[in-house]
Enzyme design. Structure first.
Site, PDB file in Angstrom:
ATOM      1  N   HIS A 156     126.315  56.257 -12.533  1.00  0.00           N
ATOM      2  CA  HIS A 156     127.580  56.129 -11.797  1.00  0.00           C
ATOM      3  C   HIS A 156     127.327  56.035 -10.288  1.00  0.00           C
ATOM      4  CE1 HIS A 156     127.774  60.817 -12.209  1.00  0.00           C
ATOM      5  NE2 HIS A 156     127.184  60.496 -11.064  1.00  0.00           N
ATOM      6  N   HIS A 180     131.337  65.342  -7.229  1.00  0.00           N
ATOM      7  CA  HIS A 180     130.365  65.440  -6.129  1.00  0.00           C
ATOM      8  C   HIS A 180     131.016  66.130  -4.934  1.00  0.00           C
ATOM      9  CE1 HIS A 180     129.146  62.151  -8.794  1.00  0.00           C
ATOM     10  NE2 HIS A 180     127.903  62.359  -8.393  1.00  0.00           N
ATOM     11  N   HIS A 216     116.481  59.715  -9.977  1.00  0.00           N
ATOM     12  CA  HIS A 216     116.698  59.464  -8.552  1.00  0.00           C
ATOM     13  C   HIS A 216     116.631  60.770  -7.760  1.00  0.00           C
ATOM     14  CE1 HIS A 216     120.794  60.518  -9.891  1.00  0.00           C
ATOM     15  NE2 HIS A 216     121.270  60.494  -8.668  1.00  0.00           N
ATOM     16  N   GLU A 250     121.250  64.997 -13.530  1.00  0.00           N
ATOM     17  CA  GLU A 250     122.512  64.425 -14.032  1.00  0.00           C
ATOM     18  C   GLU A 250     122.391  63.921 -15.469  1.00  0.00           C
ATOM     19  OE1 GLU A 250     124.783  62.849 -10.012  1.00  0.00           O
ATOM     20  OE2 GLU A 250     123.971  61.381 -11.394  1.00  0.00           O
TER      21      GLU A 250
HETATM   22 FE   FE2 Z   1     126.295  61.676  -9.525  1.00  0.00          FE
END
Ligand code: FE2
Length: 312
Positions: free
Chosen positions: A12, A59, A193, A240
């Site tokens: 996302h 977030h 990431h 995540e």
């Molecule tokens: Fe995220």
């Protein structure tokens, strides 16, 4: 009764949302990413779910660090896009499904899975970007969405196993809902990431691809990956990926992989995407196809009889 007809997992990445909003999707860098979702949009147009249950993480948009629920279930009638610092994204307001959401809350909590009920919440790119990737950019989203937010921003996040078990509890809840609804569950986030620190920009395609392989055929192996391994192999934000396991737990053990896409990079992130259908659904589909010729033959025979009677 309601049933889960498929699971969709997708990164996302916020920059994907910015590329859509700034009309950059045809630029070569972004076209590579968006072209991987063309087939998925076709699949979704065919699947036509009545409801989406979308697992994502907030977030620090709806929940500040002052209060971070481990698991939060969106029970509101609607969820406006959040302002993430440059104004809300120009996407439709997400309509919820308060009746099914309340049923899920009751089922999972009485099943001893204590989830936080949220009756007012804005949703950020974690939810809106996967919606764009699978549904495009319509004026209104084509079906209601029940957001399920998982904490992966503040230590300690839940384990992969706990996420998987939440998926199981959600499946049990959906399958005990009396209305005939076709539900698709999204698991979003990741893949590898890291956005800050000396390892910023880390991408580990080998880890990601092994995760995708096991996601279909041996998800229980993935539920045993400890947080430190995610951190080491997939970067600080790679955690995540535990959210994908909620979706996988919501499906039956045996699934068919309908589609997979993986590309690097998008912004500083690996993009992974997979569509799974329960194997029992594929069996029903093929049984339906096998019956069709017989049905066609019967109809043809009936038409022939009518034609004979008319010609008399
Ligand atoms: Fe995220």
């Amino acid at each position: 009764m309601a049933k889960i007809i498929a699971g969709v997992s997708s990164s996302h990445v916020p920059a994907i949302g910015a590329a859509i909003d700034n009309k950059q999707t045809e630029e070569p860098y972004w076209k590579r990413v968006f072209s991987g979702f063309e087939k998925s949009k076709e699949w979704m147009a065919q699947a036509k779910p009545d409801v989406v249950i979308l697992i994502y993480n907030d977030h620090a948009s709806a929940f500040s660090v002052e209060m971070v629920p481990t698991f939060a279930l969106g029970c509101a009638a609607e969820f406006p896009p959040a302002d993430e610092g440059w104004g809300p994204r120009p996407v439709p307001v997400v309509k919820g499904h308060p009746q099914l959401a309340a049923h899920i809350a009751q089922s999972v909590i009485l099943d001893e899975f204590d989830i936080t009920v949220v009756n007012k919440m804005e949703v950020d790119h974690g939810l809106t970007v996967p919606m764009n990737l699978l549904f495009g950019s319509p004026k209104e989203w084509p079906c209601p969405v029940i957001p399920v937010a998982v904490n992966v921003v503040l230590y300690p996040p839940p384990t992969g196993h706990r996420c998987f078990m939440l998926g199981r509890a959600i499946r049990k809840a959906v399958e005990s809902y009396p209305e005939d609804l076709r539900v698709v569950v999204f698991g979003t986030g990741g893949m590898s990431h890291q956005i800050s620190g000396p390892r910023a920009g880390l991408i580990n395609s080998k880890f990601d691809k092994a995760f995708l392989d096991n996601f279909t055929k041996d998800p229980k192996k993935l539920t045993r990956i400890p947080h430190l391994e995610y951190m080491r192999e997939a970067g600080a934000e790679g955690i995540e990926m535990v959210m994908w396991l909620v979706m996988r737990g919501a499906l039956e053990d045996k699934v068919d992989e309908v589609y997979r896409f993986y590309t690097v990079p998008a912004s500083n992130t690996a993009v992974g995407h997979i569509i799974l259908e329960p194997h029992s659904r594929a069996k029903k589909k093929s049984a339906g196809k096998a019956k069709k010729p017989a049905g066609k033959m019967k109809r043809a025979a009936a038409r022939a009889k009518t034609a004979v009677r008319r010609s008399r």
